[in-house]
Scaffold this motif. Structure first.
Motif, PDB file in Angstrom:
ATOM      1  N   PRO A 286       0.905  -1.348   0.119  1.00 44.59           N
ATOM      2  CA  PRO A 286      -0.025   0.047   0.102  1.00 44.59           C
ATOM      3  C   PRO A 286       0.884   1.007  -0.038  1.00 44.59           C
ATOM      4  CG  PRO A 286      -0.654  -1.585   1.612  1.00 44.59           C
ATOM      5  CD  PRO A 286       0.545  -2.086   1.030  1.00 44.59           C
ATOM      6  N   THR A 287       0.539   1.981  -0.642  1.00 46.73           N
ATOM      7  CA  THR A 287       0.970   3.366  -0.741  1.00 46.73           C
ATOM      8  C   THR A 287       1.321   4.244   0.490  1.00 46.73           C
ATOM      9  OG1 THR A 287       0.315   3.771  -3.073  1.00 46.73           O
ATOM     10  CG2 THR A 287       1.194   5.788  -1.754  1.00 46.73           C
ATOM     11  N   PHE A 288       0.464   4.333   1.414  1.00 47.74           N
ATOM     12  CA  PHE A 288       0.536   4.918   2.519  1.00 47.74           C
ATOM     13  C   PHE A 288       1.661   4.010   3.527  1.00 47.74           C
ATOM     14  CE2 PHE A 288      -2.633   1.798   3.850  1.00 47.74           C
ATOM     15  CZ  PHE A 288      -2.346   1.655   5.142  1.00 47.74           C
ATOM     16  N   LEU A 289       1.430   2.656   3.279  1.00 52.49           N
ATOM     17  CA  LEU A 289       2.526   1.953   4.292  1.00 52.49           C
ATOM     18  C   LEU A 289       4.028   2.305   3.610  1.00 52.49           C
ATOM     19  CD1 LEU A 289       2.636   0.046   6.467  1.00 52.49           C
ATOM     20  CD2 LEU A 289       2.379  -1.851   4.601  1.00 52.49           C
ATOM     21  N   PHE A 290       4.190   2.147   2.498  1.00 55.22           N
ATOM     22  CA  PHE A 290       5.417   2.690   1.939  1.00 55.22           C
ATOM     23  C   PHE A 290       5.993   4.017   2.578  1.00 55.22           C
ATOM     24  CE2 PHE A 290       8.485   3.426  -1.274  1.00 55.22           C
ATOM     25  CZ  PHE A 290       9.487   2.496  -1.153  1.00 55.22           C
TER      26      PHE A 290
ATOM     27  N   LEU B  49       7.141   3.834   5.814  1.00 54.83           N
ATOM     28  CA  LEU B  49       8.552   3.293   6.071  1.00 54.83           C
ATOM     29  C   LEU B  49       9.524   4.084   5.565  1.00 54.83           C
ATOM     30  CD1 LEU B  49      10.183   0.426   6.385  1.00 54.83           C
ATOM     31  CD2 LEU B  49       9.513  -0.060   3.725  1.00 54.83           C
ATOM     32  N   LEU B  50       9.219   4.934   4.349  1.00 56.11           N
ATOM     33  CA  LEU B  50      10.335   5.974   3.811  1.00 56.11           C
ATOM     34  C   LEU B  50      10.563   7.006   5.181  1.00 56.11           C
ATOM     35  CD1 LEU B  50       9.222   6.330   0.200  1.00 56.11           C
ATOM     36  CD2 LEU B  50      11.333   5.333   1.211  1.00 56.11           C
ATOM     37  N   ILE B  51       9.538   7.245   5.848  1.00 57.03           N
ATOM     38  CA  ILE B  51       9.687   8.338   6.881  1.00 57.03           C
ATOM     39  C   ILE B  51      10.511   7.858   7.833  1.00 57.03           C
ATOM     40  CG2 ILE B  51       8.284   9.575   8.581  1.00 57.03           C
ATOM     41  CD1 ILE B  51       6.177   9.851   6.629  1.00 57.03           C
ATOM     42  N   VAL B  52      10.116   6.575   8.339  1.00 56.89           N
ATOM     43  CA  VAL B  52      10.782   6.002   9.557  1.00 56.89           C
ATOM     44  C   VAL B  52      12.326   5.667   8.984  1.00 56.89           C
ATOM     45  CG1 VAL B  52      11.040   3.695  10.978  1.00 56.89           C
ATOM     46  CG2 VAL B  52       8.856   4.607  10.327  1.00 56.89           C
TER      47      VAL B  52
ATOM     48  N   PHE C 288      14.188   7.382   6.463  1.00 55.16           N
ATOM     49  CA  PHE C 288      15.147   8.272   5.794  1.00 55.16           C
ATOM     50  C   PHE C 288      14.536   9.686   6.267  1.00 55.16           C
ATOM     51  CE2 PHE C 288      14.930   4.874   2.749  1.00 55.16           C
ATOM     52  CZ  PHE C 288      16.124   4.397   2.599  1.00 55.16           C
ATOM     53  N   ALA C 289      13.660  10.084   7.128  1.00 59.10           N
ATOM     54  CA  ALA C 289      13.024  11.398   7.469  1.00 59.10           C
ATOM     55  C   ALA C 289      13.062  11.682   9.025  1.00 59.10           C
ATOM     56  CB  ALA C 289      11.777  11.617   6.747  1.00 59.10           C
ATOM     57  N   GLY C 290      14.296  11.299   9.773  1.00 60.54           N
ATOM     58  CA  GLY C 290      14.299  11.418  10.957  1.00 60.54           C
ATOM     59  C   GLY C 290      13.670  10.644  11.889  1.00 60.54           C
ATOM     60  N   GLY C 291      13.540   9.337  11.335  1.00 60.04           N
ATOM     61  CA  GLY C 291      12.790   8.375  12.347  1.00 60.04           C
ATOM     62  C   GLY C 291      13.934   7.849  13.149  1.00 60.04           C
ATOM     63  N   SER C 292      13.999   6.259  13.054  1.00 61.20           N
ATOM     64  CA  SER C 292      14.834   5.422  13.970  1.00 61.20           C
ATOM     65  C   SER C 292      16.231   5.314  13.187  1.00 61.20           C
ATOM     66  CB  SER C 292      14.360   4.184  14.372  1.00 61.20           C
ATOM     67  OG  SER C 292      12.936   4.208  14.853  1.00 61.20           O
ATOM     68  N   TYR C 293      16.444   5.793  11.989  1.00 60.38           N
ATOM     69  CA  TYR C 293      17.597   5.486  11.275  1.00 60.38           C
ATOM     70  C   TYR C 293      18.370   6.736  10.856  1.00 60.38           C
ATOM     71  CZ  TYR C 293      15.858   0.867  11.809  1.00 60.38           C
ATOM     72  OH  TYR C 293      15.249  -0.484  12.313  1.00 60.38           O
ATOM     73  N   PHE C 294      17.997   7.181   9.547  1.00 69.44           N
ATOM     74  CA  PHE C 294      18.551   8.264   8.837  1.00 69.44           C
ATOM     75  C   PHE C 294      17.643   9.519   8.788  1.00 69.44           C
ATOM     76  CE2 PHE C 294      19.738   4.240   7.047  1.00 69.44           C
ATOM     77  CZ  PHE C 294      21.190   4.241   7.285  1.00 69.44           C
ATOM     78  N   SER C 295      18.468  10.538   8.775  1.00 70.30           N
ATOM     79  CA  SER C 295      17.618  11.928   8.814  1.00 70.30           C
ATOM     80  C   SER C 295      18.054  12.782   7.377  1.00 70.30           C
ATOM     81  CB  SER C 295      17.854  12.897  10.089  1.00 70.30           C
ATOM     82  OG  SER C 295      16.932  14.115   9.691  1.00 70.30           O
TER      83      SER C 295
ATOM     84  N   TRP D  72      14.288  18.160  -3.371  1.00 72.68           N
ATOM     85  CA  TRP D  72      14.781  17.074  -2.145  1.00 72.68           C
ATOM     86  C   TRP D  72      13.404  17.078  -1.342  1.00 72.68           C
ATOM     87  CZ3 TRP D  72      18.919  14.488  -2.029  1.00 72.68           C
ATOM     88  CH2 TRP D  72      19.315  13.906  -0.744  1.00 72.68           C
ATOM     89  N   HIS D  73      12.721  17.930  -1.122  1.00 75.15           N
ATOM     90  CA  HIS D  73      11.352  17.617  -0.306  1.00 75.15           C
ATOM     91  C   HIS D  73      10.380  16.785  -1.120  1.00 75.15           C
ATOM     92  CE1 HIS D  73      12.450  21.374   1.946  1.00 75.15           C
ATOM     93  NE2 HIS D  73      11.793  20.800   2.707  1.00 75.15           N
ATOM     94  N   LEU D  74      10.529  16.714  -2.424  1.00 73.40           N
ATOM     95  CA  LEU D  74       9.470  15.782  -3.271  1.00 73.40           C
ATOM     96  C   LEU D  74      10.329  14.480  -3.477  1.00 73.40           C
ATOM     97  CD1 LEU D  74       8.837  18.125  -6.193  1.00 73.40           C
ATOM     98  CD2 LEU D  74       7.331  17.502  -4.391  1.00 73.40           C
ATOM     99  N   VAL D  75      11.313  14.228  -2.895  1.00 73.03           N
ATOM    100  CA  VAL D  75      11.802  12.870  -3.295  1.00 73.03           C
ATOM    101  C   VAL D  75      10.938  11.718  -2.577  1.00 73.03           C
ATOM    102  CG1 VAL D  75      14.008  11.169  -2.647  1.00 73.03           C
ATOM    103  CG2 VAL D  75      14.124  13.439  -3.468  1.00 73.03           C
ATOM    104  N   LEU D  76      10.862  11.897  -1.187  1.00 74.43           N
ATOM    105  CA  LEU D  76       9.888  10.706  -0.589  1.00 74.43           C
ATOM    106  C   LEU D  76       8.444  10.722  -0.840  1.00 74.43           C
ATOM    107  CD1 LEU D  76      11.417  10.998   3.155  1.00 74.43           C
ATOM    108  CD2 LEU D  76      12.156   9.414   1.121  1.00 74.43           C
TER     109      LEU D  76
END
Length: 365
Positions: free
Chosen positions: A180-184, A187-190, A192-199, A225-229
């Motif tokens: 599902p799009t929202f699930l992916f 996952l991208l936020i977690v 690559f966007a300041g979640g548990s791994y990368f920011s 850069w804002h549109l990548v995710l």
């Protein structure tokens, strides 16, 4: 071709009138109109659209049902003076008959006068223009990315049908279609966007707060850069169907008699592919472009806009439907329908660009 375009343009107006009429009737008979929304605000029971989507407002659930019955025709109007309810009706134009409201709306829309929002204190046109950059950014770049990836991948899968490349790429396509799009997006936020791994990427908005202080090269880089995710999340769930459609279209054409005859005459594979097969196979792909474009542009990115805090037309349409903000609802519906009809005509013109043998004027009507 000119006569065909004129006929299509003449059909735009009755189509618009029919769609607007059906939606006007359906929405008018649905409960929870703007008068009831305003009454709920006065009673302190109103809940925003995003709170409903996220599960907020549970603590006030059932408050209105606990009140006693009233002679008012609006639910939740208990305790309010009838004069106040009549004033609210006049404010939203509901003191006029249904047919009068409809004809006034259509006469205004004929001059592209969409009125003012009931709850935002802004003109509908200003609201649409304000939200348009987000939707244009998501729609155009997502559609472009999907077509640039899916069409070459589908062609290569058709040319190498049954090979190891076809097998593992089909696995990737099936997995991408299953997620599902929202699930992916989450996952991208977690990751690559300041979640548990990368920011690495920003999470909110379309531009940085200090965008005006950056040189233009960095402004462009900041924008993309804002549109990548968001685009990556949309892309994963969108490229699968177009890839398989492209593959099947080319497979169908490659196995036809004229391709076999061309090979027997010694014509090179690249000439057969791009001069004959490509032209015929791409017709069915172009036929689905208007629906894909409109869907990606306005409706396909609603959850993406919410997840990545992007205030675009998808979120505007959703909130206006929940709040029964009729000017915004019908104004955006009119604009989207008109744009879809125009894109459909452009799609027909693209048929003749790819295959000049097609002549719509010779078709029986």
């Amino acid at each position: 071709m000119t006569a065909y375009i004129i006929r299509r343009l003449m059909l735009v107006f009755p189509t618009l009138i029919g769609i607007m009429t059906v939606n006007f009737i359906i929405i008018q008979i649905a409960p929870g109109g703007p008068v009831e929304q305003m009454i709920a605000k006065l009673q302190g029971d109103a809940v925003s659209a995003t709170e409903r989507l996220s599960g907020g407002g549970e603590d006030i659930k059932g408050q209105t049902s606990a009140t006693s019955e009233s002679s008012s025709k609006y639910r939740g109007a208990q305790g309010l003076a009838p004069e106040l309810v009549e004033e609210i009706e006049r404010m939203y134009g509901f003191d006029k008959p249904l047919y009068e409201r409809f004809f006034k709306m259509m006469s205004d829309y004929a001059t592209f006068n969409f009125g003012d929002s009931f709850f935002r204190d802004q003109k509908v046109v200003d609201l649409v223009l304000e939200k348009m950059p987000v939707s244009i950014s998501l729609g155009i770049w997502s559609t472009l990315a999907v077509y640039l990836i899916s069409i070459p991948l589908g062609i290569r899968k058709a040319l190498r049908n049954g090979s190891r490349f076809d097998v593992w790429s089909s696995t990737v396509v099936i997995l991408g279609n299953a997620i599902p799009t929202f699930l992916f997006a989450i996952l991208l936020i977690v990751l690559f966007a300041g979640g548990s791994y990368f920011s690495w990427f920003p999470l909110r908005g379309l531009l940085s707060d200090n965008i005006s202080s950056l040189p233009w090269q960095q402004q462009v880089l900041d924008y993309f850069w804002h549109l990548v995710l968001p685009i990556s999340a949309i892309l994963v769930g969108s490229f699968a169907s177009l890839t398989m459609l492209t593959k099947n279209s080319f497979l169908d054409e490659i196995n036809k008699q004229y391709v076999i005859t061309a090979r027997a005459k010694g014509i090179t594979e690249s000439r057969i592919l791009y001069k004959h097969v490509f032209r015929n196979a791409m017709l069915i792909i172009i036929a689905g472009f208007p629906a894909a474009f409109i869907g990606m542009f306005f409706t396909g990115s609603l959850l993406i806009e919410i997840i990545f805090s992007l205030d675009g037309l998808g979120l505007l349409g959703f909130e206006s439907a929940i709040q029964r903000d009729y000017p915004v609802m019908f104004g955006t519906l009119f604009i989207f329908t008109l744009l879809g009809l125009v894109v459909g005509i452009i799609s027909d013109l693209m048929y003749t660009v790819i295959d000049p043998r097609i002549d719509f004027e010779t078709r029986e009507t």
